[in-house]
Design a protein around this motif. Structure first.
Motif, PDB file in Angstrom:
ATOM      1  N   GLY A   1      -0.668  11.780   1.493  1.00 24.41           N
ATOM      2  CA  GLY A   1      -0.026  11.314   0.271  1.00 24.41           C
ATOM      3  C   GLY A   1      -0.309  12.212  -0.910  1.00 24.41           C
ATOM      4  O   GLY A   1       0.534  12.388  -1.802  1.00 24.41           O
ATOM      5  N   GLY A   2      -1.509  12.826  -0.944  1.00 25.65           N
ATOM      6  CA  GLY A   2      -1.831  13.764  -2.010  1.00 25.65           C
ATOM      7  C   GLY A   2      -0.941  14.987  -1.975  1.00 25.65           C
ATOM      8  O   GLY A   2      -0.548  15.526  -3.020  1.00 25.65           O
ATOM      9  N   CYS A   3      -0.586  15.447  -0.770  1.00 22.78           N
ATOM     10  CA  CYS A   3       0.340  16.567  -0.632  1.00 22.78           C
ATOM     11  C   CYS A   3       1.715  16.184  -1.171  1.00 22.78           C
ATOM     12  O   CYS A   3       2.343  16.955  -1.900  1.00 22.78           O
ATOM     13  CB  CYS A   3       0.430  16.987   0.834  1.00 22.78           C
ATOM     14  N   GLY A   4       2.181  14.986  -0.824  1.00 22.73           N
ATOM     15  CA  GLY A   4       3.491  14.541  -1.303  1.00 22.73           C
ATOM     16  C   GLY A   4       3.546  14.421  -2.815  1.00 22.73           C
ATOM     17  O   GLY A   4       4.539  14.814  -3.442  1.00 22.73           O
ATOM     18  N   VAL A   5       2.475  13.887  -3.423  1.00 22.73           N
ATOM     19  CA  VAL A   5       2.442  13.744  -4.881  1.00 22.73           C
ATOM     20  C   VAL A   5       2.439  15.116  -5.545  1.00 22.73           C
ATOM     21  O   VAL A   5       3.140  15.351  -6.541  1.00 22.73           O
ATOM     22  CB  VAL A   5       1.216  12.914  -5.310  1.00 22.73           C
ATOM     23  N   ALA A   6       1.660  16.070  -4.999  1.00 20.63           N
ATOM     24  CA  ALA A   6       1.606  17.413  -5.578  1.00 20.63           C
ATOM     25  C   ALA A   6       2.952  18.116  -5.484  1.00 20.63           C
ATOM     26  O   ALA A   6       3.414  18.750  -6.440  1.00 20.63           O
ATOM     27  CB  ALA A   6       0.524  18.232  -4.879  1.00 20.63           C
TER      28      ALA A   6
ATOM     29  N   GLY B   1       3.042   2.117  -3.054  1.00 14.70           N
ATOM     30  CA  GLY B   1       2.394   2.698  -4.224  1.00 14.70           C
ATOM     31  C   GLY B   1       2.691   4.184  -4.364  1.00 14.70           C
ATOM     32  O   GLY B   1       2.934   4.685  -5.474  1.00 14.70           O
ATOM     33  N   VAL B   2       2.680   4.935  -3.251  1.00 14.18           N
ATOM     34  CA  VAL B   2       2.989   6.363  -3.308  1.00 14.18           C
ATOM     35  C   VAL B   2       4.432   6.569  -3.761  1.00 14.18           C
ATOM     36  O   VAL B   2       4.728   7.447  -4.577  1.00 14.18           O
ATOM     37  CB  VAL B   2       2.747   7.020  -1.933  1.00 14.18           C
ATOM     38  N   ALA B   3       5.350   5.756  -3.230  1.00  6.81           N
ATOM     39  CA  ALA B   3       6.750   5.880  -3.625  1.00  6.81           C
ATOM     40  C   ALA B   3       6.927   5.595  -5.116  1.00  6.81           C
ATOM     41  O   ALA B   3       7.711   6.272  -5.804  1.00  6.81           O
ATOM     42  CB  ALA B   3       7.613   4.924  -2.794  1.00  6.81           C
ATOM     43  N   ARG B   4       6.191   4.598  -5.640  1.00  4.20           N
ATOM     44  CA  ARG B   4       6.317   4.281  -7.072  1.00  4.20           C
ATOM     45  C   ARG B   4       5.780   5.412  -7.942  1.00  4.20           C
ATOM     46  O   ARG B   4       6.347   5.707  -9.001  1.00  4.20           O
ATOM     47  CB  ARG B   4       5.583   2.969  -7.368  1.00  4.20           C
ATOM     48  N   VAL B   5       4.708   6.055  -7.521  1.00  4.43           N
ATOM     49  CA  VAL B   5       4.159   7.173  -8.288  1.00  4.43           C
ATOM     50  C   VAL B   5       5.149   8.343  -8.305  1.00  4.43           C
ATOM     51  O   VAL B   5       5.402   8.960  -9.351  1.00  4.43           O
ATOM     52  CB  VAL B   5       2.801   7.606  -7.706  1.00  4.43           C
ATOM     53  N   ILE B   6       5.723   8.662  -7.149  1.00  6.76           N
ATOM     54  CA  ILE B   6       6.698   9.756  -7.079  1.00  6.76           C
ATOM     55  C   ILE B   6       7.919   9.437  -7.935  1.00  6.76           C
ATOM     56  O   ILE B   6       8.434  10.301  -8.666  1.00  6.76           O
ATOM     57  CB  ILE B   6       7.092  10.009  -5.614  1.00  6.76           C
ATOM     58  N   ARG B   7       8.377   8.192  -7.865  1.00  7.44           N
ATOM     59  CA  ARG B   7       9.539   7.797  -8.681  1.00  7.44           C
ATOM     60  C   ARG B   7       9.200   7.866 -10.166  1.00  7.44           C
ATOM     61  O   ARG B   7      10.046   8.274 -10.976  1.00  7.44           O
ATOM     62  CB  ARG B   7       9.980   6.396  -8.281  1.00  7.44           C
TER      63      ARG B   7
ATOM     64  N   HIS C   1       0.835  -1.199   0.000  1.00  7.43           N
ATOM     65  CA  HIS C   1       0.000   0.000   0.000  1.00  7.43           C
ATOM     66  C   HIS C   1       0.872   1.252   0.000  1.00  7.43           C
ATOM     67  O   HIS C   1       0.706   2.142  -0.841  1.00  7.43           O
ATOM     68  CB  HIS C   1      -0.915  -0.005   1.226  1.00  7.43           C
ATOM     69  N   PHE C   2       1.794   1.355   0.948  1.00 10.66           N
ATOM     70  CA  PHE C   2       2.607   2.560   1.055  1.00 10.66           C
ATOM     71  C   PHE C   2       3.662   2.626  -0.045  1.00 10.66           C
ATOM     72  O   PHE C   2       4.127   3.722  -0.382  1.00 10.66           O
ATOM     73  CB  PHE C   2       3.259   2.626   2.437  1.00 10.66           C
TER      74      PHE C   2
END
Length: 392
Positions: free
Chosen positions: A243-248, A217-223, A214-215
């Motif tokens: 996580g939305g803040c981190g992606v933005a 997934g956020v790292a893969r999107v950022i990468r 689960h967590f």
């Protein structure tokens, strides 16, 4: 008693005969005696308080980090926690791709792309070219080469569950094609860019591996955003939390409306925004700012986010779409080769020592000057015409 060596053994001093006769038992008891030290008997495993402590610690360690997950220990890593290595990542991706091909060949379910999860489903979904549209992510292209990727979960404030993260990563990987010059990332509706993780799904996870996926997934999107050759512009309106803040913030450009709200509220529910702390630290350049946001959980408005470095620009809500469109058009009109090399160089430079960064950047400008786009741009400048970019 065995014979002892004379080395290091104290020999009692001989007393005169008169004094020897008058010695008492007490004086004889004080005479130095040297006896061999008895061998320590080995303690049986599990006996005594210390044995029970060792057994308890071992059981806790096995519960927290099963043996099948402790294959690649990392130096300096906290005991009991293990980050999956690169070889394991590549092996998992290969297995997922093979599973995706087998499932597609077998006609699994009515929709093979929906039946498969994880990277296998993401790879299969990524085969849809321009106009990519799946359950939670929508992609649209225009004639300029600008691709708009929309997180389409407006009813849940565009929350990031595992399926959405897989689809978002697939959409970003799919954008790494010559025809895409700029990517605009946004959330559906006006209430939120993304409110972060889907807490209902997070509560349903039962195993350590489920939570890791689960967590991750956020790292893969950022990468995926950082590895994408084209620049990524985040259009932020409403809430950008967790996580939305981190992606933005991880996007190359973050254009925020005046009504936008940034924050990392995980501490309020007993969690921590560990993964997204990395792009936020890189964006702000201040450990104090990250500690403030992570440990207090407070939310900040768009103007403060701009001062902290979380946003690139802040514009009125009514002008948000126009500002994003102008920026995307400007980037799309520039050399794709220069944009690609410049983005790569800036991210690489951030991890280098100052002297090494200077040497690296010198080689990067030499490489940029050898591209066809550089020669075309210089020729167009002297000929007073618009350059015709090839991306090479």
């Amino acid at each position: 008693m065995p014979r002892l060596p004379h080395h290091g053994v104290r020999t009692p001093r001989r007393l005169p005969e008169g004094r020897q006769a008058g010695r008492t038992r007490r004086s004889r008891a004080r005479r130095l005696r040297v006896v061999p030290r008895p061998r320590r008997r080995p303690r049986e495993a599990g006996r005594g308080a210390r044995g029970h402590d060792r057994l308890a610690h071992r059981q806790v360690r096995l519960l927290r980090d099963p043996p099948d997950l402790r294959k690649l220990p990392r130096s300096g890593q906290r005991p009991g926690l293990r980050v999956r290595g690169g070889e394991e990542d590549r092996g998992a991706e290969a297995r997922d791709e093979a599973a995706g091909r087998d499932a597609a060949d077998a006609g699994l379910g009515r929709d093979p792309e929906r039946d498969l999860g994880g990277l296998a489903g993401a790879r299969l979904r990524a085969r849809r070219r321009p106009g990519l549209s799946v359950a939670n992510v929508r992609s649209d292209d225009d004639a300029r080469g600008v691709r708009t990727i929309t997180i389409d979960r407006e009813s849940r404030r565009n929350a990031l569950d595992r399926a959405t993260l897989d689809e978002l990563e697939a959409a970003l990987r799919d954008a790494a094609s010559p025809g895409v010059r700029v990517v605009v990332l946004r959330g559906a509706g006006t209430q939120a860019f993304s409110a972060g993780a889907d807490l209902k799904e997070l509560l349903a996870h039962e195993t350590l591996d489920d939570r890791r996926r689960h967590f991750d997934g956020v790292a893969r999107v950022i990468r995926a955003m950082h590895e994408l050759p084209a620049p990524v512009v985040a259009r932020v309106q409403g809430f950008a939390l967790a996580g939305g803040c981190g992606v933005a913030v991880a996007a190359d450009f973050t254009i925020a409306a005046e009504s936008a709200v940034f924050g990392l509220p995980e501490i309020g529910i007993g969690l921590l925004p560990m993964v997204v702390s990395a792009p936020i630290l890189r964006a702000t350049g201040s450990r104090k700012v990250v500690l403030d946001l992570v440990l207090s959980g407070r939310r900040v408005g768009a103007e403060e986010a701009l001062r902290l470095g979380l946003a690139s620009r802040v514009v009125p809500d009514a002008r948000l779409d126009a500002e994003v469109d102008e920026l995307a058009g400007q980037l799309a009109s520039l050399s794709p080769a220069a944009l690609r090399l410049g983005k790569e160089a800036i991210y690489a430079m951030a991890e280098m020592e100052y002297g090494a960064a200077l040497r690296y950047l010198r080689e990067m400008i030499v490489l940029t000057a050898t591209t066809e786009d550089a020669r075309e741009g210089i020729s167009a400048f002297f000929e007073k015409r618009e350059p015709r970019w090839t991306g090479r």
